[in-house]
Design a protein around this motif. Structure first.
Motif: not given
Length: 542
Positions: A44-73
């Motif tokens: 928690w004091q070292t790498v966990l905040p970075t891992y948490l941010v990566n997880t949030l960014w990954l979820g956000l980017l995947v959802v946005l890209l999937a929405l772009f691909f899926g809704v338009i198609s």
């Protein structure tokens, strides 16, 4: 609900099954809350905040890209006269059969510095080193997001397409009478009305993204799933792993609650919608662009990866590899068949209990049993170890106390743990399919056998189960395919010297040797196509 059918044994069995499926999660959460380890504090004091941010960014980017691909198609297929409309309608579902970690490896092999694309560029332009030119690095967080979006967008496409097709055409005619163009009608009417379905699909994509392990591990993108795996296997600290898994569970719970809140109060536009669509007539250039967009998704998400796998299989496979993969494939089949059969059996018990009993709480067992789908495989494996491990120790201590030979790891060290995890993970899929089939049975068929004096068991065998046969087959296939593709839970819980196609292929990918398992990867993809083919056939019959 039929008050004539009140079976206390059935009620007891339903609640017992639901409780059995949720107990491992509760044990893990309690273990995570009570965990107080130095390792967790250090993370928690070292790498966990970075891992948490990566997880949030990954979820956000995947959802946005999937929405772009899926809704338009989905909009192109349902709203326009695009070229190859009928073919693209089901071809856009094919990427769902391709595991993300396979796509990630194949595209890395294709676009890496030593891959054919960069070799061709260096040969064509006489470049000698990476300093002579720029080329994107696919093994990054954005690269992982694209890989995941390419195989997850069919969730959004499928649900969005269904929502668009069920919309009332009278609303669009009224909007045109009020002066709105076809484009404005889509954004002001069609898209808002489809929002509930899109929100559900987006939450599914987010849960699958947070559950992914192999893709982010291969791309060296540190997320909560990778740190949970490393904490358990690398440091041997299951308390810290449970605490990390609890954080991931809270993230998923927040996503599910946000999705439900976003569509609270929304209603369907009409009880009897006019489904005779007036398609938007695209010009020749617009049809070409729209068709190319859809075909690019099909090619990049399925056809190109499949072609690369087939090429690997033809170039590197031999009889010895085929024999080895055959025995591993039997393990996968055995595990998936058992898990799918148990999950569908439980779904039938809980679904019919909800339908045929007058208890106002009859929905609770089915709702509880479906909670496991929101749990990533890595987290679920932690839950199984936290639950079955102590049970094994208790059984061995009890046997030794009674003078018997300790049986060893009967629960946590056998295929039982893997099958149990798969049933917990994918019961929601079986539940949803069975409930959908039950809803299509008229309520009059529930009452008719009772009025004729038929007992409950005879009514189920003669009336309900035959009518539910298509739903049972589809539910079994869906769970079977998901079990074949599941990796994190299998990787952690499998017994010694027990390999499945997914775990073997992951190990080969980790060693940069997918060529040796290309036939097994193709087999997984072919199994993944089964429910898509079934869905396409069922739609043609309607």
């Amino acid at each position: 609900m039929i008050a004539l059918y009140k079976s206390k044994p059935w009620t007891f069995i339903s609640y017992t099954l639901a409780l059995g499926l949720i107990i491992p999660v509760l044990v893990m959460l309690v273990g995570g809350i009570s965990a107080s380890t130095q390792l967790f504090s250090h993370l928690w004091q070292t790498v966990l905040p970075t891992y948490l941010v990566n997880t949030l960014w990954l979820g956000l980017l995947v959802v946005l890209l999937a929405l772009f691909f899926g809704v338009i198609s989905a909009a192109i297929i349902t709203q326009t006269n695009v070229f190859f409309k009928q073919q693209l309608r089901w071809l856009l579902l094919l990427p769902m059969a391709m595991p993300a970690y396979l796509v990630a490896y194949l595209y890395t092999d294709l676009f890496d510095y030593a891959g054919p694309v960069q070799r061709m560029l260096r040969s064509t332009f006489t470049w000698n080193s990476p300093a002579d030119y720029w080329f994107f690095d696919i093994r990054t967080l954005p690269g992982a997001s694209v890989m995941l979006a390419l195989v997850l967008f069919p969730y959004i496409y499928m649900l969005s397409r269904g929502a668009f097709e069920q919309q009332d055409e009278n609303l669009f005619r009224a909007s045109r009478l009020l002066g709105l163009s076809a484009k404005k009608s889509f954004f002001k009417i069609a898209l808002p009305l489809a929002r509930p379905a899109i929100a559900v699909a987006a939450s599914l994509v987010l849960m699958e993204t947070l559950a992914d392990f192999a893709t982010v591990q291969y791309f060296a993108v540190n997320t909560l799933t990778t740190v949970i795996y490393d904490t358990w296997l690398g440091y041997g600290d299951i308390g810290a792993a449970n605490a990390l898994a609890s954080i991931l569970m809270l993230l998923i719970l927040f996503a599910v609650l946000a999705e439900q809140r976003s569509r609270a109060g929304l209603r369907h536009q009409s009880n009897r919608p006019n489904l005779n669509k007036e398609l938007i007539q695209l010009s020749l250039s617009q049809q070409i662009m729209a068709s190319l967009f859809c075909w690019s998704l099909v090619v990049s998400g399925f056809l190109l990866p499949l072609a690369l796998l087939i090429n690997m299989a033809l170039e590197y496979s031999d009889v010895e590899q085929l024999t080895g993969l055959l025995s591993i494939g039997i393990n996968s089949l055995k595990m998936s068949v058992i898990a799918a059969t148990i999950a569908v059996f439980i779904a039938l018990i809980l679904g019919l209990y909800q339908r045929l009993h007058s208890d106002k709480y009859a929905k609770i067992p089915q709702q509880i049993s479906g909670f496991g789908y929101a749990i990533p495989g890595t987290v679920l494996a932690m839950a199984m170890l936290s639950t079955l491990g102590p049970l094994d120790h208790w059984l061995n201590d009890s046997a030794e106390f009674l003078g018997f030979t300790p049986p060893g790891l009967l629960l946590s060290g056998t295929i039982f743990a893997v099958v149990f995890a798969l049933v917990v993970r994918f019961s929601a899929i079986a539940n949803g399919t069975i409930i959908s089939g039950i809803k299509q049975i008229p309520h009059s068929l529930d009452y008719a056998p009772a009025t004729l004096g038929a007992k409950l068991n005879r009514s189920l065998i003669k009336v309900h189960l035959p009518l539910l046969k298509p739903a049972i087959v589809m539910a079994w296939l869906l769970v079977f395919v998901e079990a074949m593709k599941e990796l994190p839970a299998v990787l952690i819980l499998r017994p010694f010297n027990f390999e499945t196609l997914s775990s073997k292929i992951y190990q080969l990918i980790s060693d940069e040797m997918l060529e040796q398992g290309a036939l097994g990867a193709i087999l997984i993809v072919l199994f993944g196509l089964l429910p898509i083919v079934m869905l396409n056939k069922s739609e043609k019959k309607i």
